[in-house]
Structure formats: C-alpha cells, structure tokens
Design an enzyme around this catalytic site. Sequence first.
Site, PDB file in Angstrom:
ATOM      1  N   GLY A  48       0.793  -1.203  -0.060  1.00  0.00           N
ATOM      2  CA  GLY A  48      -0.028  -0.050   0.150  1.00  0.00           C
ATOM      3  C   GLY A  48       0.682   1.202   0.174  1.00  0.00           C
ATOM      4  CD  GLU A 102       1.207   0.461   7.688  1.00  0.00           C
ATOM      5  OE1 GLU A 102       1.507   0.443   6.622  1.00  0.00           O
ATOM      6  OE2 GLU A 102       0.805  -0.434   8.438  1.00  0.00           O
ATOM      7  CG  ASP A 103      -0.858   2.025   3.575  1.00  0.00           C
ATOM      8  OD1 ASP A 103      -0.646   1.482   4.798  1.00  0.00           O
ATOM      9  OD2 ASP A 103      -1.103   1.282   2.474  1.00  0.00           O
ATOM     10  CG  ASP A 106      -7.734  -0.621  10.099  1.00  0.00           C
ATOM     11  OD1 ASP A 106      -8.254  -0.161  10.984  1.00  0.00           O
ATOM     12  OD2 ASP A 106      -8.329  -1.203   9.253  1.00  0.00           O
ATOM     13  CE  LYS A 134      -9.353   2.976   7.867  1.00  0.00           C
ATOM     14  NZ  LYS A 134      -9.867   1.633   7.534  1.00  0.00           N
ATOM     15  CG  PHE A 155     -12.285  -0.311   3.122  1.00  0.00           C
ATOM     16  CD1 PHE A 155     -11.280  -1.072   3.661  1.00  0.00           C
ATOM     17  CD2 PHE A 155     -11.987  -0.338   1.599  1.00  0.00           C
ATOM     18  CE1 PHE A 155     -10.064  -1.384   3.062  1.00  0.00           C
ATOM     19  CE2 PHE A 155     -11.101  -1.021   1.143  1.00  0.00           C
ATOM     20  CZ  PHE A 155     -10.083  -1.630   1.668  1.00  0.00           C
ATOM     21  CB  VAL A 156      -9.992   5.171   2.459  1.00  0.00           C
ATOM     22  CG1 VAL A 156     -10.814   6.171   3.308  1.00  0.00           C
ATOM     23  CG2 VAL A 156      -8.747   4.783   3.113  1.00  0.00           C
ATOM     24  CG  ASP A 162      -5.207  -3.134  -1.982  1.00  0.00           C
ATOM     25  OD1 ASP A 162      -4.803  -2.851  -0.502  1.00  0.00           O
ATOM     26  OD2 ASP A 162      -5.562  -4.340  -1.996  1.00  0.00           O
ATOM     27  NE  ARG A 168      -1.988  -2.487  -4.468  1.00  0.00           N
ATOM     28  CZ  ARG A 168      -2.104  -2.813  -2.835  1.00  0.00           C
ATOM     29  NH1 ARG A 168      -1.957  -1.759  -2.380  1.00  0.00           N
ATOM     30  NH2 ARG A 168      -2.209  -4.020  -2.624  1.00  0.00           N
TER      31      ARG A 168
HETATM   32  P1  IMP Z   1      -3.463  -2.636  10.420  1.00  0.00           P
HETATM   33  O1  IMP Z   1      -2.643  -3.817  10.550  1.00  0.00           O
HETATM   34  O2  IMP Z   1      -4.889  -3.044  10.802  1.00  0.00           O
HETATM   35  O3  IMP Z   1      -2.892  -1.252  11.030  1.00  0.00           O
HETATM   36  O4  IMP Z   1      -3.559  -2.294   8.953  1.00  0.00           O
HETATM   37  C1  IMP Z   1      -2.466  -1.951   8.182  1.00  0.00           C
HETATM   38  C2  IMP Z   1      -2.509  -2.192   6.888  1.00  0.00           C
HETATM   39  O5  IMP Z   1      -4.097  -2.495   6.568  1.00  0.00           O
HETATM   40  C3  IMP Z   1      -2.228  -1.027   5.914  1.00  0.00           C
HETATM   41  O6  IMP Z   1      -0.918  -0.908   5.591  1.00  0.00           O
HETATM   42  C4  IMP Z   1      -3.310  -1.324   4.733  1.00  0.00           C
HETATM   43  O7  IMP Z   1      -2.637  -2.031   3.801  1.00  0.00           O
HETATM   44  C5  IMP Z   1      -4.335  -1.911   5.279  1.00  0.00           C
HETATM   45  N1  IMP Z   1      -5.514  -1.286   5.523  1.00  0.00           N
HETATM   46  C6  IMP Z   1      -6.141  -0.675   6.636  1.00  0.00           C
HETATM   47  N2  IMP Z   1      -7.009  -0.005   6.507  1.00  0.00           N
HETATM   48  C7  IMP Z   1      -7.419   0.199   5.204  1.00  0.00           C
HETATM   49  C8  IMP Z   1      -8.206   1.055   4.303  1.00  0.00           C
HETATM   50  O8  IMP Z   1      -8.904   1.688   4.492  1.00  0.00           O
HETATM   51  N3  IMP Z   1      -7.941   0.750   3.050  1.00  0.00           N
HETATM   52  C9  IMP Z   1      -7.127  -0.014   2.434  1.00  0.00           C
HETATM   53  N4  IMP Z   1      -6.245  -0.822   3.112  1.00  0.00           N
HETATM   54  C10 IMP Z   1      -6.413  -0.711   4.427  1.00  0.00           C
END
Ligand code: IMP
Length: 179
Positions: A48, A102-103, A106, A134, A155-156, A162, A168
């Site tokens: 991402g 990190e993009d 979440d 978030k 969700f974005v 993606d 993307r």
């Molecule tokens: P986490 O481990 O839950 O913090 O999620 C991190 C990864 O999940 C990010 O690097 C993204 O690749 C993916 N992700 C989390 N939220 C979104 C979203 O809203 N859209 C797309 N990818 C997401």
Amino acid sequence: MKTIKAHNKKFELFIEASEISRMVDNIAEKLNHDLKGEEVIFLGILDGTFIFAADLIRKIEFDCQVTFVKMSSYKGTLTTGSVETLIGIGTGLEGKTIVIIEDIVDTGLTLERILKLVRDQKPAKILTVALLFKPDACIRDIRIDYLGREIPNEFVIGYGLDCDGFGRNLADIYKITGA
Ligand code: IMP
C-alpha cells in the site's frame, strides 16, 4: 460528490490529490529538519505504501537508504486480525535511524509487528510515519511520529491503498459509501 466503482463497490471522493500532496510536503519538511546528519534507513511497508513512499522519499534532502518489507492483514474491506510477513527485513539496521513508512494505520497490528522485527535488529532509533490513521479502529498503543491526518473508521482506497488489489492507481483517496 464524485463517486466511482472499484471492485464492484461504490466509493466517494474523500481526500483530493492536492491535499495529499500538502500532507506529504509537511511530513517531508519535518523529516528534513529533524533527521539531517543521521544515518537514516527508510523502511516502507508494501504494497500500500509504494506511492506515498515514492513521493515522500523524493522530497528527502539528506543522504539516506530506502528498503521495503511486505506484510498482509487485509482481505477485501476487512482486516483478518493476523499479520503475515511475506517479504522480511534484511539485515544492516543496527545503529541506524529507522523510519518506518506506513500508508494507513488501522488496528495497528501491522506496525506493531514491524516495530518488533526492527527492534530485534538493534537500531539506534525507530520513528514511524503514516499518511492516515484510524484512531477508532486502533487496538494497539502505537506512536506515530509523523502523521498526515486522522480519518474516521471507514474503508478507503486510492493513492496506493487498495480493495483486493483494485484502486491503488487512483490519484485521490475515496471512501466506501456502503450503497
Ligand atoms: P492494520 O494492521 O490493521 O493497522 O492495517 C494496516 C494495513 O491494512 C495497511 O497497511 C493497509 O494495507 C491495510 N488497510 C487498513 N485500512 C485500510 C483501508 O481503509 N483501505 C485499504 N487498506 C487498508
């Protein structure tokens, strides 16, 4: 409101490319100010972050190294709750300043996992950068040192983010409408 369809789901315009660009400039300016003179390795989290990292790194004005790791936690629009390492971190982080890119943060599980992998290599310092965060979804106590902006728990896609690999390529960021 501009809406699009990606992977059979409806999304509406959320953050325009011009605002993203300002967020990137702002983070780059702070990094250039704070890290000048340090031995820095930027560590981007794939997939991402490929666009954000490419834009950010081209605005870095000091000598630095760049590498990537590949993690996976999402299936479609839902987090799986477990993070898989698909391509790990190489060696050579010892004594360096590591800036994890990190993009979007979440649940925080991906960043937590990476932080552990990086810490094991004994760097001098670890800093974290995220374009989006978030706070309502985060279940870990994660420190983001350089943040673009917070967003609601929606969700974005776009700007590298993606939905099952789709979206993307979009220059703006869109959020799911649920319709
Ligand atoms: P986490 O481990 O839950 O913090 O999620 C991190 C990864 O999940 C990010 O690097 C993204 O690749 C993916 N992700 C989390 N939220 C979104 C979203 O809203 N859209 C797309 N990818 C997401």
